[in-house]
Design a protein around this motif. Structure first.
Motif, mmCIF file in Angstrom:
data_model
loop_
_atom_site.group_PDB
_atom_site.id
_atom_site.type_symbol
_atom_site.label_atom_id
_atom_site.label_comp_id
_atom_site.label_asym_id
_atom_site.label_seq_id
_atom_site.Cartn_x
_atom_site.Cartn_y
_atom_site.Cartn_z
ATOM 1 N N LYS A 1 0.861 -1.184 0.000
ATOM 2 C CA LYS A 1 0.000 0.000 0.000
ATOM 3 C C LYS A 1 0.896 1.233 0.000
ATOM 4 N N VAL A 2 0.400 2.291 -0.600
ATOM 5 C CA VAL A 2 1.142 3.545 -0.656
ATOM 6 C C VAL A 2 0.844 4.318 0.615
ATOM 7 N N VAL A 3 1.909 4.646 1.353
ATOM 8 C CA VAL A 3 1.785 5.371 2.610
ATOM 9 C C VAL A 3 1.907 6.872 2.380
ATOM 10 N N ASP A 4 2.800 7.261 1.455
ATOM 11 C CA ASP A 4 3.040 8.678 1.177
ATOM 12 C C ASP A 4 3.428 8.818 -0.288
ATOM 13 N N SER A 5 3.023 9.905 -0.894
ATOM 14 C CA SER A 5 3.309 10.148 -2.304
ATOM 15 C C SER A 5 3.599 11.628 -2.487
ATOM 16 N N ARG A 6 4.716 11.951 -3.156
ATOM 17 C CA ARG A 6 5.029 13.368 -3.420
ATOM 18 C C ARG A 6 5.956 13.475 -4.617
ATOM 19 N N ALA A 7 5.948 14.640 -5.217
ATOM 20 C CA ALA A 7 6.816 14.893 -6.371
ATOM 21 C C ALA A 7 8.243 15.095 -5.891
ATOM 22 N N THR A 8 9.195 14.719 -6.744
ATOM 23 C CA THR A 8 10.601 14.978 -6.429
ATOM 24 C C THR A 8 10.865 16.470 -6.599
ATOM 25 N N GLU A 9 12.038 16.914 -6.150
ATOM 26 C CA GLU A 9 12.365 18.345 -6.194
ATOM 27 C C GLU A 9 12.294 18.932 -7.595
ATOM 28 N N ASP A 10 12.715 18.164 -8.598
ATOM 29 C CA ASP A 10 12.708 18.678 -9.965
ATOM 30 C C ASP A 10 11.411 18.368 -10.716
ATOM 31 N N ASP A 11 10.428 17.814 -10.016
ATOM 32 C CA ASP A 11 9.136 17.424 -10.605
ATOM 33 C C ASP A 11 9.285 16.430 -11.749
ATOM 34 N N GLY A 12 10.412 15.723 -11.793
ATOM 35 C CA GLY A 12 10.643 14.747 -12.855
ATOM 36 C C GLY A 12 10.128 13.367 -12.524
ATOM 37 N N ALA A 13 9.727 13.150 -11.266
ATOM 38 C CA ALA A 13 9.250 11.829 -10.851
ATOM 39 C C ALA A 13 8.360 11.982 -9.624
ATOM 40 N N ILE A 14 7.696 10.903 -9.274
ATOM 41 C CA ILE A 14 6.888 10.868 -8.058
ATOM 42 C C ILE A 14 7.521 9.850 -7.121
ATOM 43 N N ARG A 15 7.788 10.284 -5.918
ATOM 44 C CA ARG A 15 8.368 9.418 -4.899
ATOM 45 C C ARG A 15 7.223 8.819 -4.105
#
Length: 151
Positions: A12-26
């Motif tokens: 399950k996904v606990v947390d989701s956010r964009a990387t600093e350069d907005d090139g990916a989603i962590r």
């Protein structure tokens, strides 16, 4: 997504956010099998699109070429730079959504004409005259008749 600790396939996904350069989603995930947490990165895959020219040579897709061609067609017309950018963005998005790595230049030209037809008829005729290589005045007349027949 397999857990790197136990190879469990459920998480399950606990947390989701964009990387600093907005090139990916962590994404921070938790394995439903062993309850350990791990991080994954989700990135948009860039597919380079090659344009097959009329002489059958290939070159990388270049949105700047479309912009300059449309700007020339819209010269001294009431078409804003934003409208031109939106036109090119919609064409580029459509090409990317096809998930193909090659496209004929003729197909791109037709997409541009399709958008210009409803944006500005004069710009449409200007672009069509260069793109379709009108040889004489009759070619212009036929294209204009086609425009007025659509309404």
């Amino acid at each position: 997504m397999k857990c790197p600790y136990c190879n469990g396939e459920e998480s399950k996904v606990v947390d989701s956010r964009a990387t600093e350069d907005d090139g990916a989603i962590r994404r921070r995930r938790e394995c439903l099998n062993c309850n350990k947490r791990y991080t994954t990165y989700e990135k948009i895959e860039d597919i380079q699109i090659f344009v097959i020219k009329r002489n059958l040579t290939r070159e990388l897709f270049n949105r700047d070429k479309i912009i300059s061609g449309v700007i020339r067609a819209c010269e001294k017309r009431p078409v804003s730079r934003l409208e031109i950018e939106n036109l090119v963005n919609s064409i580029e998005k459509r090409l990317n959504n096809t998930m193909t790595s090659e496209i004929r230049s003729e197909e791109i030209g037709e997409l541009i004409l399709e958008k210009l037809r409803y944006m500005d008829e004069v710009a449409y005729i200007r672009f069509a005259s260069v793109y379709r290589k009108f040889d004489d005045i009759n070619s212009f007349i036929e294209e204009i008749k086609g425009l007025s027949g659509d309404k």
